[in-house]
Scaffold this active site. Structure first.
Site, PDB file in Angstrom:
ATOM      1  N   HIS A 215      -2.438  10.632 -17.440  1.00 25.44           N
ATOM      2  CA  HIS A 215      -1.249  10.223 -18.201  1.00 25.44           C
ATOM      3  C   HIS A 215      -0.554  11.478 -18.690  1.00 25.44           C
ATOM      4  CE1 HIS A 215      -1.300   5.834 -18.287  1.00 25.44           C
ATOM      5  NE2 HIS A 215      -2.613   5.918 -18.279  1.00 25.44           N
ATOM      6  N   HIS A 236      -7.001   8.169 -12.637  1.00 23.07           N
ATOM      7  CA  HIS A 236      -6.175   7.520 -11.604  1.00 23.07           C
ATOM      8  C   HIS A 236      -5.156   8.495 -10.994  1.00 23.07           C
ATOM      9  CE1 HIS A 236      -3.700   6.485 -15.125  1.00 23.07           C
ATOM     10  NE2 HIS A 236      -4.399   5.411 -15.425  1.00 23.07           N
ATOM     11  N   ALA A 240       0.722   7.890 -13.119  1.00 20.56           N
ATOM     12  CA  ALA A 240       0.989   8.435 -14.456  1.00 20.56           C
ATOM     13  C   ALA A 240       0.734   9.937 -14.502  1.00 20.56           C
ATOM     14  CB  ALA A 240       0.174   7.714 -15.527  1.00 20.56           C
ATOM     15  N   ARG A 247       6.889  23.570  -4.814  1.00 15.65           N
ATOM     16  CA  ARG A 247       7.151  24.820  -5.543  1.00 15.65           C
ATOM     17  C   ARG A 247       6.666  24.761  -6.980  1.00 15.65           C
ATOM     18  NH1 ARG A 247      12.172  24.488  -2.937  1.00 15.65           N
ATOM     19  NH2 ARG A 247      12.190  25.758  -1.054  1.00 15.65           N
ATOM     20  N   ASP A 268      -6.454  -0.012  -4.515  1.00 18.61           N
ATOM     21  CA  ASP A 268      -6.072  -1.405  -4.249  1.00 18.61           C
ATOM     22  C   ASP A 268      -4.978  -1.503  -3.193  1.00 18.61           C
ATOM     23  OD1 ASP A 268      -3.963  -0.423  -5.751  1.00 18.61           O
ATOM     24  OD2 ASP A 268      -3.965  -2.024  -7.240  1.00 18.61           O
ATOM     25  N   GLY A 269      -4.498  -0.337  -2.724  1.00 16.58           N
ATOM     26  CA  GLY A 269      -3.422  -0.347  -1.735  1.00 16.58           C
ATOM     27  C   GLY A 269      -2.061  -0.560  -2.368  1.00 16.58           C
ATOM     28  N   ILE A 270      -2.017  -0.732  -3.703  1.00 18.38           N
ATOM     29  CA  ILE A 270      -0.761  -0.937  -4.429  1.00 18.38           C
ATOM     30  C   ILE A 270      -0.442   0.294  -5.276  1.00 18.38           C
ATOM     31  CG2 ILE A 270       0.353  -2.288  -6.254  1.00 18.38           C
ATOM     32  CD1 ILE A 270      -1.414  -4.697  -5.265  1.00 18.38           C
ATOM     33  N   HIS A 271      -1.424   0.767  -6.033  1.00 19.47           N
ATOM     34  CA  HIS A 271      -1.199   1.918  -6.924  1.00 19.47           C
ATOM     35  C   HIS A 271      -0.958   3.213  -6.162  1.00 19.47           C
ATOM     36  CE1 HIS A 271      -2.562  -0.732 -10.125  1.00 19.47           C
ATOM     37  NE2 HIS A 271      -2.152   0.167 -10.985  1.00 19.47           N
ATOM     38  N   ASP A 294      -9.613   0.009 -12.820  1.00 17.31           N
ATOM     39  CA  ASP A 294      -8.549  -0.117 -13.833  1.00 17.31           C
ATOM     40  C   ASP A 294      -8.159  -1.593 -13.980  1.00 17.31           C
ATOM     41  OD1 ASP A 294      -6.773   0.640 -15.790  1.00 17.31           O
ATOM     42  OD2 ASP A 294      -5.370   1.672 -14.455  1.00 17.31           O
TER      43      ASP A 294
HETATM   44 ZN   LIG Z   1      -6.426   1.958 -17.516  1.00 18.43          ZN
END
Ligand SMILES: [Zn+2]
Length: 398
Positions: A215, A236, A240, A247, A268-271, A294
């Protein structure tokens, strides 16, 4: 309902033997495997061909299946309509059984940023549960420590974490959380570029907490200072985080190239696009990549509205969304394992490692392997990675 095996009954210390065609420790492959378990712990691991056999012992044969170490999810917020920050004991039981059915035997309940009052009372309740599980707790996924995702996160990369509750890092603020959790904080996600972050990273590391950068809008240099202070993991990866630029590589430049850092990914193939999951395995190596879910309370539920901490999130077509932003996942760990076999061309043994031994190593807890002396936490998989059974401390989850 749980099936209590002979080995687990206090007045029957008889050994139980689990057998299968294959076992991954996960570093070694054992054919015609035979694992002996007594009082919830592994006594021996051998091949039937060079063992004296299992006469006079309760034997459970898993046939053509594969026995692997139980999965360890170090980043999970809930499932089956239970949010770990507010779930009742009953709801937490159901959630832990649900996770176990998906192969998870150990986990870190993970907080999301919330007001101090909500966070402190969640930490107290989760710590009660962790302590109760230490005494009892078999037949369900076991909480082994708390992962604090926030409040020391970047405003620029907060995702759905509420901006009003984000806090500038300080040892005093960290200590307040630590005290409420009675020392059960085992992991923290922190943005290393924030004022005060380096002091918190150093102090948390000193207390045995696995510090993960994430994050974060950190530059390469800021990320390196976080690692110098003690951070050894990344949360992850790609989500985030300041994007990679050739560069100005930023935090991802450090995460992808520093072998001292392990990194986790939501497969998950999405994130993250499947191709980038493949790239991550190539860059970090099979020894340094960790699968997380997550997952939030919507996991295992039909489309609708669900809680994530104090936030409301909508589950639709496998995506958890709040105001158009991804807010956690509806992923289960067994699916993550099957996904990385497809996305990154891993075999089952490699994929299992990323869900068991690697997370355990990243957080410094002795789990995720099958060897004499460890807790008897296994998953029984088909060769394609479907869960057939899960065993926690020698007890088969039903
Ligand atoms: Zn989380």
């Amino acid at each position: 309902m749980l099936l209590y095996l002979g080995s687990f009954s206090p007045d029957n210390r008889r050994m139980t033997v689990f057998t299968s065609k294959t076992l991954y420790t996960p570093l070694r492959k054992i054919d015609d495997a035979l694992v002996s378990v007594e009082n919830g712990a592994v006594v021996s691991v051998a091949s039937r061909t060079d063992s004296a056999g299992a006469q006079n012992k309760a034997t459970i044969d898993f046939g053509d299946c594969v026995i692997v170490p139980g999965f360890f999810d170090i980043h999970v917020h809930g499932g089956v309509n239970c949010d770990v920050m507010r779930g009742s004991a009953d709801e937490m039981n159901k959630f832990e059984i649900f996770m176990a059915r998906h192969g998870v035997t150990s986990y870190f309940p993970t907080t999301v940023t919330a007001s101090q009052g909500v966070t402190l009372s969640a930490l107290e309740r989760l710590s009660d549960r962790i302590e109760a599980t230490e005494k009892d707790g078999a037949g369900r996924a076991r909480p082994l420590g708390i992962h604090l995702e926030g409040p020391f996160l970047s405003h620029a990369k907060r995702g759905v974490h509420p901006p009003v509750d984000l806090v500038e890092p300080s040892v005093a603020a960290f200590d307040k959380l630590w005290q409420a959790a009675r020392g059960h904080v085992r992991m923290i996600t922190i943005a290393p570029e924030l004022n005060g972050a380096e002091e918190v990273i150093a102090e948390a590391t000193k207390r045995g907490v696995s510090v993960s950068i994430g994050h974060s809008d950190a530059t390469l240099d800021q990320a390196r200072r976080g690692v110098k202070a003690g951070a050894r993991h990344a949360t992850h990866t790609f989500n985030a985080m300041r994007p990679l630029d050739h560069r100005a590589p930023g935090i991802l430049g450090e995460v992808l190239t520093n072998n001292q850092l392990s990194a986790d990914v939501i497969a998950d193939g999405i994130h993250v696009d499947p191709t980038v999951v493949d790239l991550l395995f190539r860059v970090k190596g099979i020894e340094n990549l960790v699968l997380i879910t997550d997952a939030i309370s919507a996991t295992g539920m039909p489309d609708g509205r669900y809680q994530l901490g104090t936030l409301e999130v909508e589950l639709k077509d496998g995506r958890c969304l709040r105001d158009g932003n991804l807010a956690g996942s509806a992923l289960t760990m067994d699916r993550a394992v099957r996904n990385v076999m497809k996305f990154a061309g891993l075999d089952l043994q490699q994929a299992v490692r990323a869900a068991s031994m690697n997370p355990a190593k990243a957080v410094g807890i002795k789990k995720g392997t099958i060897e004499p002396g460890v807790d008897a936490d296994f998953v029984v998989l088909t060769p394609t990675g479907e869960v057939r059974a899960t065993i926690v401390k020698g007890v088969v989850v039903q």
